[in-house]
Structures are given as structure tokens and as C-alpha cells.
Design a protein around this motif. Structure first.
Motif, PDB file in Angstrom:
ATOM      1  N   THR A 210     -87.149   3.322 -13.460  1.00 26.32           N
ATOM      2  CA  THR A 210     -86.427   2.683 -12.353  1.00 26.32           C
ATOM      3  C   THR A 210     -85.516   1.538 -12.782  1.00 26.32           C
ATOM      4  O   THR A 210     -84.613   1.170 -12.018  1.00 26.32           O
TER       5      THR A 210
ATOM      6  N   HIS B  67     -81.740   0.577 -11.583  1.00 31.12           N
ATOM      7  CA  HIS B  67     -81.356   1.354 -10.403  1.00 31.12           C
ATOM      8  C   HIS B  67     -81.937   0.704  -9.143  1.00 31.12           C
ATOM      9  O   HIS B  67     -82.993   0.070  -9.217  1.00 31.12           O
TER      10      HIS B  67
ATOM     11  N   LEU C  54     -78.068   7.227  -8.662  1.00 33.82           N
ATOM     12  CA  LEU C  54     -79.526   7.361  -8.783  1.00 33.82           C
ATOM     13  C   LEU C  54     -80.191   6.227  -8.025  1.00 33.82           C
ATOM     14  O   LEU C  54     -80.085   5.059  -8.395  1.00 33.82           O
ATOM     15  N   VAL C  55     -80.839   6.589  -6.953  1.00 37.05           N
ATOM     16  CA  VAL C  55     -81.570   5.628  -6.120  1.00 37.05           C
ATOM     17  C   VAL C  55     -83.022   6.075  -6.121  1.00 37.05           C
ATOM     18  O   VAL C  55     -83.305   7.251  -5.875  1.00 37.05           O
TER      19      VAL C  55
ATOM     20  N   ARG D  20     -83.580  -4.705 -10.763  1.00 34.90           N
ATOM     21  CA  ARG D  20     -83.364  -3.611  -9.839  1.00 34.90           C
ATOM     22  C   ARG D  20     -83.029  -4.217  -8.480  1.00 34.90           C
ATOM     23  O   ARG D  20     -83.666  -5.195  -8.090  1.00 34.90           O
TER      24      ARG D  20
ATOM     25  N   ASP E 177     -75.157  -0.371  -5.966  1.00 39.02           N
ATOM     26  CA  ASP E 177     -75.034   0.246  -7.296  1.00 39.02           C
ATOM     27  C   ASP E 177     -74.383   1.618  -7.285  1.00 39.02           C
ATOM     28  O   ASP E 177     -74.418   2.306  -8.298  1.00 39.02           O
TER      29      ASP E 177
END
Ligand SMILES: NC(=O)c1ccc[n+]([C@@H]2O[C@H](COP(=O)([O-])OP(=O)(O)OC[C@H]3O[C@@H](n4cnc5c(N)ncnc54)[C@H](OP(=O)(O)O)[C@@H]3O)[C@@H](O)[C@H]2O)c1
Length: 174
Positions: free
Chosen positions: A32, A35, A102-103, A57, A98
Motif C-alpha cells: 500500500t 498509494h 491504484l487505490v 499514504r 494521487d
């Protein structure tokens, strides 16, 4: 989506996780980092204060109550996290932060259920433990395929504390 579960899909008990598996926490961090992470209010509250927001993040906390309560919402925002009124607003906030390449939806059960329709990837750590729980991972239907298993689809790693676990990657066509 990313979660850790027992073989019968337990992910949580009494607001926490019913196991301690540092190897999984490292896996979660590796996947993670960098992201945005979208989570429900109860998952946010499950992290000790000193560990939130999760560093490096964008942390997005989905909550009707925090969104409606200025003081409580501001307390969460003051940590650097974003408060979103619903799941769609959470995804929007992630894309603003972002981009949507990719979340990660990081739980809990209510968020995974809502993410099932849009998610195409599920990183699942299966932990070989027989625990009861009050929060469960969603069932992945036949559209989902196991595309990676570490060490193998029926093999296990053994943690330093003796817990057996496996990392699985499930994918669904968009
Ligand atoms: N094993 C794992 O990998 C893993 C990962 C994550 C969490 N967990 C565990 O899962 C449990 C928590 O899961 P949970 O399902 O009980 O709670 P959760 O999904 O973390 O949070 C639920 C809360 O999120 C908010 N919410 C959810 N959907 C919403 C929507 N569409 N609009 C507005 N707000 C929304 C609501 O907050 P308000 O009530 O404030 O409106 C709701 O009460 C804990 O035991 C935790 O440790 C395990």
C-alpha cells in the motif's frame, strides 16, 4: 482491496484483528505504500492513535458521522487524513490525491462489500487459524481468479510465532 482472513473469512473481532502476524503487516505496508488507502470509520478507529494516519499514504476515512460532526471530523482531518461522506466520495478523494491508477480499499467488512463492484484486485492473506469473529471478508464470486499464491495454492509460510499463512492474489476482469 487488501485484507487478511482466516480460512472461513473472519477478518475482525471486537474492533480489532484476532491474530498478531507481523509478516502480514509488512506485506500490507509493502503493497500500500505510496498509494491512497480508503477505509471505514471503524477500521480507522482500530489503529492505535500513534499509527494513524498510516504514513506515506493518503488516508481516506469514509464516515457519515464524521462528515456530519464538525468537531469529530476536524479532529480526524487534523491528523492529515481526509474524511469522505460515502464510498464514492472516498474514491473521488483518492483520485484527487494521487490519480486512480491504484487505490487500496483496506476495510473493513462494510467497505469491502461496497468495493466489490469496482475492484479488480484482491490481495488476500489467508491465516491458518480457527477464530470466531464479527467482521467477515466478502465472498469472491466465479469472476475472480486466483492469479498468484505465495508459497503455493495449498502451501503455507510459517511465521516467527508459528502461525501458518499464505499470500493470495485474486483478479477479476474490469
Ligand atoms: N483482517 C483485515 O485485513 C482487516 C482489515 C480492515 C479491518 N478489519 C477489521 O474489520 C473490523 C471493522 O470492520 P467493519 O465492517 O465493522 O467497519 P468499517 O467498514 O471499518 O467501518 C464502518 C463504518 O464506515 C462508515 N461507512 C461505511 N460505508 C459508508 C458509506 N457508504 N457512507 C458513509 N459511511 C460509511 C460508517 O461510519 P459512521 O458510522 O461513522 O458513519 C460505518 O459505521 C474491525 O474488527 C477491524 O479490525 C480487518
Amino acid at each position: 482491496m487488501i485484507w487478511a482472513q482466516s480460512p472461513d473469512r473472519v477478518i475482525g473481532l471486537d474492533g480489532g484483528m484476532p491474530w498478531h502476524l507481523p509478516e502480514d503487516l509488512k506485506h500490507f505496508k509493502d503493497r500500500t505504500l505510496g498509494h491512497p488507502v480508503v477505509m471505514g470509520r471503524r477500521t480507522w478507529e482500530s489503529f492505535p492513535e500513534r499509527f494513524r494516519p498510516l504514513p506515506d499514504r493518503t488516508n481516506i476515512v469514509v464516515s457519515r458521522t464524521l462528515d456530519a460532526d464538525d468537531a469529530a471530523g476536524d479532529a480526524v482531518r487534523a491528523t492529515g487524513a481526509v474524511v469522505a461522506a460515502d464510498f464514492g466520495a472516498g474514491l473521488h478523494a483518492a483520485s484527487e490525491a494521487d490519480g486512480l491508477d491504484l487505490v487500496w480499499v483496506i476495510g473493513g467488512a462494510t467497505l469491502y462489500e461496497q468495493a466489490l463492484d469496482v475492484a479488480t484486485l484482491a490481495e488476500v492473506t489467508v491465516i491458518d487459524t480457527d477464530v470466531s469473529g464479527d467482521a467477515h471478508a466478502p465472498a469472491l464470486d466465479a469472476r475472480w481468479r486466483l492469479t498468484q499464491a505465495d508459497p503455493s495454492p495449498d502451501g503455507w509460510h510459517t511465521s516467527a510465532e508459528g502461525l501458518r499463512y499464505r499470500f493470495e492474489r485474486w483478479e477479476r476482469p474490469a
